[in-house]
Motif scaffolding. Sequence first.
Motif, PDB file in Angstrom:
ATOM      1  N   SER A 181       0.854  -1.186   0.000  1.00  0.00           N
ATOM      2  CA  SER A 181       0.000   0.000   0.000  1.00  0.00           C
ATOM      3  C   SER A 181       0.890   1.235   0.000  1.00  0.00           C
ATOM      4  O   SER A 181       2.116   1.148   0.106  1.00  0.00           O
ATOM      5  CB  SER A 181      -0.894   0.002   1.237  1.00  0.00           C
ATOM      6  OG  SER A 181      -0.092   0.096   2.411  1.00  0.00           O
ATOM      7  N   SER A 237       0.990  -2.264   4.804  1.00  0.00           N
ATOM      8  CA  SER A 237      -0.021  -3.255   4.430  1.00  0.00           C
ATOM      9  C   SER A 237       0.188  -3.587   2.956  1.00  0.00           C
ATOM     10  O   SER A 237       0.996  -2.961   2.272  1.00  0.00           O
ATOM     11  CB  SER A 237      -1.434  -2.702   4.654  1.00  0.00           C
ATOM     12  OG  SER A 237      -1.654  -1.540   3.871  1.00  0.00           O
ATOM     13  N   ILE A 285      -1.951  -4.889  -0.825  1.00  0.00           N
ATOM     14  CA  ILE A 285      -3.248  -4.895  -1.488  1.00  0.00           C
ATOM     15  C   ILE A 285      -3.249  -5.911  -2.625  1.00  0.00           C
ATOM     16  O   ILE A 285      -2.310  -5.971  -3.424  1.00  0.00           O
ATOM     17  CB  ILE A 285      -3.574  -3.504  -2.065  1.00  0.00           C
ATOM     18  CG1 ILE A 285      -3.642  -2.461  -0.938  1.00  0.00           C
ATOM     19  CG2 ILE A 285      -4.890  -3.530  -2.839  1.00  0.00           C
ATOM     20  CD1 ILE A 285      -3.776  -1.030  -1.431  1.00  0.00           C
ATOM     21  N   TRP A 315      -4.781  -6.673  -6.006  1.00  0.00           N
ATOM     22  CA  TRP A 315      -5.451  -5.913  -7.055  1.00  0.00           C
ATOM     23  C   TRP A 315      -6.246  -6.806  -7.998  1.00  0.00           C
ATOM     24  O   TRP A 315      -7.298  -6.400  -8.510  1.00  0.00           O
ATOM     25  CB  TRP A 315      -4.427  -5.109  -7.857  1.00  0.00           C
ATOM     26  CG  TRP A 315      -3.617  -4.153  -7.031  1.00  0.00           C
ATOM     27  CD1 TRP A 315      -2.317  -4.310  -6.637  1.00  0.00           C
ATOM     28  CD2 TRP A 315      -4.046  -2.901  -6.492  1.00  0.00           C
ATOM     29  NE1 TRP A 315      -1.898  -3.234  -5.882  1.00  0.00           N
ATOM     30  CE2 TRP A 315      -2.941  -2.346  -5.781  1.00  0.00           C
ATOM     31  CE3 TRP A 315      -5.239  -2.188  -6.544  1.00  0.00           C
ATOM     32  CZ2 TRP A 315      -3.013  -1.130  -5.130  1.00  0.00           C
ATOM     33  CZ3 TRP A 315      -5.309  -0.962  -5.900  1.00  0.00           C
ATOM     34  CH2 TRP A 315      -4.214  -0.439  -5.205  1.00  0.00           C
ATOM     35  N   LYS A 321      -7.353  -7.988   8.000  1.00  0.00           N
ATOM     36  CA  LYS A 321      -7.869  -7.270   6.840  1.00  0.00           C
ATOM     37  C   LYS A 321      -8.115  -5.823   7.239  1.00  0.00           C
ATOM     38  O   LYS A 321      -8.654  -5.557   8.314  1.00  0.00           O
ATOM     39  CB  LYS A 321      -9.165  -7.907   6.334  1.00  0.00           C
ATOM     40  CG  LYS A 321      -9.656  -7.299   5.031  1.00  0.00           C
ATOM     41  CD  LYS A 321     -10.907  -8.015   4.537  1.00  0.00           C
ATOM     42  CE  LYS A 321     -11.313  -7.473   3.166  1.00  0.00           C
ATOM     43  NZ  LYS A 321     -11.635  -6.029   3.198  1.00  0.00           N
ATOM     44  N   SER A 339     -10.669  -0.321   3.968  1.00  0.00           N
ATOM     45  CA  SER A 339     -10.190  -0.306   2.586  1.00  0.00           C
ATOM     46  C   SER A 339     -11.248  -0.870   1.644  1.00  0.00           C
ATOM     47  O   SER A 339     -11.987  -1.794   1.985  1.00  0.00           O
ATOM     48  CB  SER A 339      -8.905  -1.133   2.467  1.00  0.00           C
ATOM     49  OG  SER A 339      -8.487  -1.220   1.119  1.00  0.00           O
ATOM     50  N   HIS A 357     -10.398  -2.372  -1.022  1.00  0.00           N
ATOM     51  CA  HIS A 357      -9.724  -3.491  -1.668  1.00  0.00           C
ATOM     52  C   HIS A 357      -9.516  -4.630  -0.661  1.00  0.00           C
ATOM     53  O   HIS A 357      -9.828  -4.504   0.516  1.00  0.00           O
ATOM     54  CB  HIS A 357      -8.360  -3.042  -2.204  1.00  0.00           C
ATOM     55  CG  HIS A 357      -8.420  -1.870  -3.123  1.00  0.00           C
ATOM     56  ND1 HIS A 357      -8.947  -1.946  -4.395  1.00  0.00           N
ATOM     57  CD2 HIS A 357      -8.015  -0.580  -2.945  1.00  0.00           C
ATOM     58  CE1 HIS A 357      -8.873  -0.760  -4.974  1.00  0.00           C
ATOM     59  NE2 HIS A 357      -8.311   0.088  -4.115  1.00  0.00           N
ATOM     60  N   TRP A 358      -8.989  -5.749  -1.165  1.00  0.00           N
ATOM     61  CA  TRP A 358      -8.542  -6.823  -0.282  1.00  0.00           C
ATOM     62  C   TRP A 358      -7.161  -6.414   0.238  1.00  0.00           C
ATOM     63  O   TRP A 358      -6.146  -6.679  -0.389  1.00  0.00           O
ATOM     64  CB  TRP A 358      -8.475  -8.151  -1.019  1.00  0.00           C
ATOM     65  CG  TRP A 358      -9.820  -8.664  -1.451  1.00  0.00           C
ATOM     66  CD1 TRP A 358     -10.352  -8.631  -2.703  1.00  0.00           C
ATOM     67  CD2 TRP A 358     -10.793  -9.298  -0.617  1.00  0.00           C
ATOM     68  NE1 TRP A 358     -11.611  -9.195  -2.707  1.00  0.00           N
ATOM     69  CE2 TRP A 358     -11.903  -9.617  -1.442  1.00  0.00           C
ATOM     70  CE3 TRP A 358     -10.854  -9.632   0.745  1.00  0.00           C
ATOM     71  CZ2 TRP A 358     -13.049 -10.245  -0.936  1.00  0.00           C
ATOM     72  CZ3 TRP A 358     -11.994 -10.257   1.239  1.00  0.00           C
ATOM     73  CH2 TRP A 358     -13.063 -10.557   0.401  1.00  0.00           C
ATOM     74  N   GLU A 359      -7.157  -5.750   1.379  1.00  0.00           N
ATOM     75  CA  GLU A 359      -5.931  -5.180   1.930  1.00  0.00           C
ATOM     76  C   GLU A 359      -5.660  -5.790   3.304  1.00  0.00           C
ATOM     77  O   GLU A 359      -6.574  -5.923   4.125  1.00  0.00           O
ATOM     78  CB  GLU A 359      -6.052  -3.663   2.044  1.00  0.00           C
ATOM     79  CG  GLU A 359      -4.794  -2.974   2.556  1.00  0.00           C
ATOM     80  CD  GLU A 359      -4.900  -1.442   2.509  1.00  0.00           C
ATOM     81  OE1 GLU A 359      -4.020  -0.773   3.077  1.00  0.00           O
ATOM     82  OE2 GLU A 359      -5.868  -0.935   1.904  1.00  0.00           O
ATOM     83  N   TYR A 360      -4.395  -6.165   3.542  1.00  0.00           N
ATOM     84  CA  TYR A 360      -4.041  -6.872   4.764  1.00  0.00           C
ATOM     85  C   TYR A 360      -2.809  -6.246   5.419  1.00  0.00           C
ATOM     86  O   TYR A 360      -1.923  -5.710   4.752  1.00  0.00           O
ATOM     87  CB  TYR A 360      -3.748  -8.348   4.466  1.00  0.00           C
ATOM     88  CG  TYR A 360      -4.891  -9.050   3.785  1.00  0.00           C
ATOM     89  CD1 TYR A 360      -5.910  -9.659   4.513  1.00  0.00           C
ATOM     90  CD2 TYR A 360      -4.970  -9.086   2.399  1.00  0.00           C
ATOM     91  CE1 TYR A 360      -6.974 -10.285   3.885  1.00  0.00           C
ATOM     92  CE2 TYR A 360      -6.033  -9.711   1.752  1.00  0.00           C
ATOM     93  CZ  TYR A 360      -7.034 -10.308   2.504  1.00  0.00           C
ATOM     94  OH  TYR A 360      -8.089 -10.919   1.879  1.00  0.00           O
TER      95      TYR A 360
END
Length: 225
Positions: free
Chosen positions: A159, A164, A166, A168, A203, A207, A209-212
């Motif tokens: 990110s 973190s 992401i 995409w 997670k 966000s 998005h799928w952000e961790y």
Amino acid sequence: MEEGSLPRMDGDSNGETLVSYYRSILYEMVDDPSTDSIVSWSENGKSFVVGDEVEFRKALLPSWGLGHLGFSQSEKCEYSCPYFMRGQPDLKPSQDNLRKIETDNKGLDSSSLSCYKKMCRLAKKDLPPSLAIRRQPLFIRDVYEMVDDPSTDSVVSWSENGKSFIVWKESEFLGDVLPSRLPFDYKDMTSLTTWFHAIGYSKVEESEHWEYTADYLVRGQPPHP
């Protein structure tokens, strides 16, 4: 959850993840000299001895869980298995070990991750100060290298703040990038997120998005081997 149930131990990559997680937190506790009154290595370093069973169960997992993970009990409170030895923190179960664990666990509850997640919580919750260990998430180095690879930035990348990562492109991530780096095999991000949470990743809910994110996962600070 009924006592004695465990999530699926099927010998595939996700079963290996489960065994690795338990082994990781168990090794850290056994190897910590500050908890020797509770659990410590045996003299030969090929087994460990539980000195205070009550505190051990509070801090980690009931003794039935050790049997289901491939440990055998040689004395009243002494346990051993082929992939758990002093001085070898990166020792991993062989495929034969995993197949034996799979065989020994046939018939156990495999309907959900509820037991798995409960055991993860038990490993971190309400511990006395001597047991409050800050653990690195599992596979932290592999995740770092996956995210830090510029060749896959269009699929998964850091990110903007570098604390973190992401995802995409979901299908390319699940089908190509993830299985090439980690022993995971998932068809959807929701299931993967459940496992990420269980092994120490969070997670980023705000966000889109799928952000961790996770402790120790910071751009420019590769984890030590």
